[in-house]
Design a protein around this motif. Sequence first.
Motif, short mmCIF file in Angstrom:
data_model
loop_
_atom_site.label_atom_id
_atom_site.label_comp_id
_atom_site.label_asym_id
_atom_site.label_seq_id
_atom_site.Cartn_x
_atom_site.Cartn_y
_atom_site.Cartn_z
N ALA A 184 0.82 8.72 38.85
CA ALA A 184 1.58 9.63 37.98
C ALA A 184 0.66 10.66 37.33
O ALA A 184 1.06 11.82 37.12
N GLU A 185 -0.56 10.25 37.01
CA GLU A 185 -1.50 11.16 36.35
C GLU A 185 -2.19 12.11 37.31
O GLU A 185 -2.79 13.10 36.88
N HIS A 186 -2.15 11.80 38.62
CA HIS A 186 -2.84 12.63 39.62
C HIS A 186 -1.88 12.93 40.77
O HIS A 186 -2.03 12.42 41.89
N PRO A 187 -0.89 13.76 40.53
CA PRO A 187 0.11 14.03 41.57
C PRO A 187 -0.48 14.80 42.76
O PRO A 187 -1.35 15.65 42.60
N GLY A 188 -0.01 14.43 43.93
CA GLY A 188 -0.36 15.17 45.14
C GLY A 188 -1.69 14.86 45.75
O GLY A 188 -1.98 15.29 46.87
N GLU A 189 -2.57 14.15 45.04
CA GLU A 189 -3.90 13.87 45.57
C GLU A 189 -3.91 12.60 46.41
O GLU A 189 -3.11 11.69 46.22
N LEU A 190 -4.85 12.56 47.38
CA LEU A 190 -5.19 11.30 48.03
C LEU A 190 -5.74 10.37 46.96
O LEU A 190 -6.61 10.75 46.17
N ILE A 191 -5.23 9.15 46.89
CA ILE A 191 -5.65 8.22 45.85
C ILE A 191 -6.74 7.31 46.41
O ILE A 191 -6.51 6.58 47.39
N LEU A 192 -7.90 7.35 45.78
CA LEU A 192 -9.02 6.50 46.16
C LEU A 192 -9.24 5.50 45.04
O LEU A 192 -9.43 5.88 43.88
N GLY A 193 -9.20 4.22 45.39
CA GLY A 193 -9.42 3.17 44.40
C GLY A 193 -10.39 2.14 44.92
O GLY A 193 -10.60 2.00 46.13
N HIS A 194 -11.00 1.40 44.01
CA HIS A 194 -11.99 0.40 44.41
C HIS A 194 -11.96 -0.78 43.46
O HIS A 194 -11.76 -0.63 42.26
N GLY A 195 -12.19 -1.98 44.03
CA GLY A 195 -12.54 -3.12 43.20
C GLY A 195 -11.55 -4.26 43.13
O GLY A 195 -11.78 -5.21 42.39
N TRP A 196 -10.45 -4.22 43.91
CA TRP A 196 -9.52 -5.35 43.84
C TRP A 196 -10.17 -6.60 44.43
O TRP A 196 -10.99 -6.53 45.34
N GLU A 197 -9.77 -7.75 43.88
CA GLU A 197 -10.36 -9.02 44.31
C GLU A 197 -9.30 -10.11 44.21
O GLU A 197 -9.07 -10.69 43.14
N GLU A 198 -8.69 -10.41 45.34
CA GLU A 198 -7.53 -11.32 45.36
C GLU A 198 -7.88 -12.75 45.01
O GLU A 198 -7.01 -13.52 44.57
N THR A 199 -9.15 -13.15 45.16
CA THR A 199 -9.51 -14.55 44.89
C THR A 199 -9.38 -14.89 43.41
O THR A 199 -9.35 -16.07 43.05
N ARG A 200 -9.30 -13.90 42.55
CA ARG A 200 -9.16 -14.14 41.11
C ARG A 200 -7.72 -13.99 40.63
O ARG A 200 -7.46 -14.13 39.43
N TRP A 201 -6.81 -13.69 41.53
CA TRP A 201 -5.43 -13.40 41.11
C TRP A 201 -4.53 -14.63 41.24
O TRP A 201 -4.68 -15.43 42.18
N PRO A 202 -3.57 -14.77 40.34
CA PRO A 202 -2.63 -15.90 40.47
C PRO A 202 -1.78 -15.82 41.73
O PRO A 202 -1.36 -16.85 42.27
N GLU A 203 -1.55 -14.60 42.24
CA GLU A 203 -0.76 -14.46 43.46
C GLU A 203 -1.53 -14.97 44.69
O GLU A 203 -0.93 -15.32 45.71
N GLY A 204 -2.87 -14.94 44.61
CA GLY A 204 -3.70 -15.49 45.67
C GLY A 204 -3.69 -14.73 46.97
O GLY A 204 -4.07 -15.27 48.01
N ARG A 205 -3.26 -13.49 46.96
CA ARG A 205 -3.23 -12.71 48.20
C ARG A 205 -3.63 -11.26 47.89
O ARG A 205 -3.48 -10.78 46.76
N PRO A 206 -4.12 -10.55 48.90
CA PRO A 206 -4.47 -9.14 48.69
C PRO A 206 -3.23 -8.25 48.67
O PRO A 206 -2.13 -8.68 49.06
N PRO A 207 -3.36 -7.02 48.22
CA PRO A 207 -2.23 -6.08 48.31
C PRO A 207 -1.89 -5.82 49.78
O PRO A 207 -2.72 -5.99 50.67
N ASN A 208 -0.67 -5.41 50.04
CA ASN A 208 -0.28 -5.00 51.39
C ASN A 208 0.41 -3.66 51.33
O ASN A 208 0.62 -3.07 50.25
N VAL A 209 0.78 -3.15 52.48
CA VAL A 209 1.35 -1.81 52.55
C VAL A 209 2.65 -1.72 51.78
O VAL A 209 2.94 -0.68 51.15
N ALA A 210 3.44 -2.78 51.74
CA ALA A 210 4.69 -2.76 50.98
C ALA A 210 4.42 -2.63 49.49
O ALA A 210 5.15 -1.91 48.77
N ASP A 211 3.37 -3.31 49.01
CA ASP A 211 3.01 -3.20 47.59
C ASP A 211 2.64 -1.76 47.24
O ASP A 211 3.05 -1.22 46.20
#
Length: 506
Positions: free
Chosen positions: A75-102
Amino acid sequence: MAVSNGTIVWIGADKAGRSLHPDANIVDLEGAFVAPGFVDSHVHTSALGRKLTGLDLTGAASLADCMSRLTRFAAEHPGELILGHGWEETRWPEGRPPNVADLEAAAPGRQVYLTRIDVHSAVCSSSLLDAVGGIASRDGLVRADDHHRVRTATQSAATPEQRDRARRAALDEAAANGIVAVHECAGPQISGRDDLRELRGLEHGVAIRTYWGEAVDNAEQATQLLADTGADGLAGDLFVDGALGSRTAWLHEPYLDDPSAGTGNKYLDVDAIAAHLQACTQLRVQAGFHVIGDAAVSAVIEALERVVDAVGGPAVATCGHRLEHVEMITPKQAAKLGAWGVIVSVQPVFDELWGGADGMYATRLGAQRAAAMNPFSTMASAGVSLAISSDAPVTALRPWSAVRAAVQHRTPGAGISPRAAFAAATRGAWRAGGVRDGVAGTLVPGAPATYAVWEVDDLVVASPDNAVARWSTDPRAGVPPLPRLDPGSPDPTCVRTVRNGVTIHA
């Protein structure tokens, strides 16, 4: 301390110093702590800059938190390619990485590229996968060659101004943390030749030594590659394998938590490793590899043995070849590296984040294999020269945290002394970059005036085996006090960084 023309010319008592240098410009540091500047021996400058200027997902507490951050950033950066770093699924309660649907739910229609914390895999939106083309992933997760293709595409989409802003942000961050030099570990599968060329042309107070991770078969190829890239060595992230978090590190035994991953990925075999080492040794050029899993370590050791047999140990040791990470190594293998003068760049914060009986290493490998990870004391006692680094953006540019993590290892007995850890982040890291003048990384007359000034809560003179006890205060030992390195102690605050007499952060 007296400095003239970028060199330390005198160190001693304050009163004597003022009488010996009556015309000096006096800078009173009011009790602050002065120490040699740090050198980070393994960074990815542009990637770190993109993390600092883009979407930082380190510390996201859950998959839901990760996607909430993505929605806000979109929302803060409309129209740009979004580059992100640092997710780590092993620490999440969901226990899985993000997927394309997310990603589609969080940022509908946007091109999104989010790298895992180890940067050896990523999740991409469907629009980005379509734009790149030829990617087989159905859930948006990409690894190995597919990941390299997507990463190259996203880097190419950035403007020169965006790339310059990212690099400067990364180097400014280094200077603000008392780091006076970094070793850029570039390569065709990481950042590309254009990125390396632009980085080498960047003027900044932080010194940059560059490595290019591309294998060669002979000395002629090595000579041409060095000329084409301008790199200082053919080392760094020349991948023998991948990473444990992404299950791409090359193992002797399979991953325990995902049988489909098998024993990980092998990117170079013994023949290719030996050919590269032989070519670089012939030219007296520093060679090296990214090597994490035990099977990868075994392959590199076998290749080094071949080259030592062919040209002799002294010829190999003269080059100061280096290995990155080396998280799974036996005492016998460490002894061989020590005998051959091989330097190892280690990342102690990896152990802090993922070691221990309940960490990611134990999940991936089981408790027994995990307990043997990152044996810094084994390597140091075998005579292996260690250099401490961050692998930024994988971990932050926080050198005191890295020194502390090397001392406070999650496995009892695997850490090193405060003195050894600090030396590995200063003198050892200069040595890893080919500087062997005997004074770099020290504060003695004749050394470059390259140092950092810190505000600290407490100083202790540390013993070799205890971060808060005292060691010899005999001035002939040249042992300075250090900030507290016991668990939970705060990092010092950098108030000034100086390289060769020039202030690069204040």
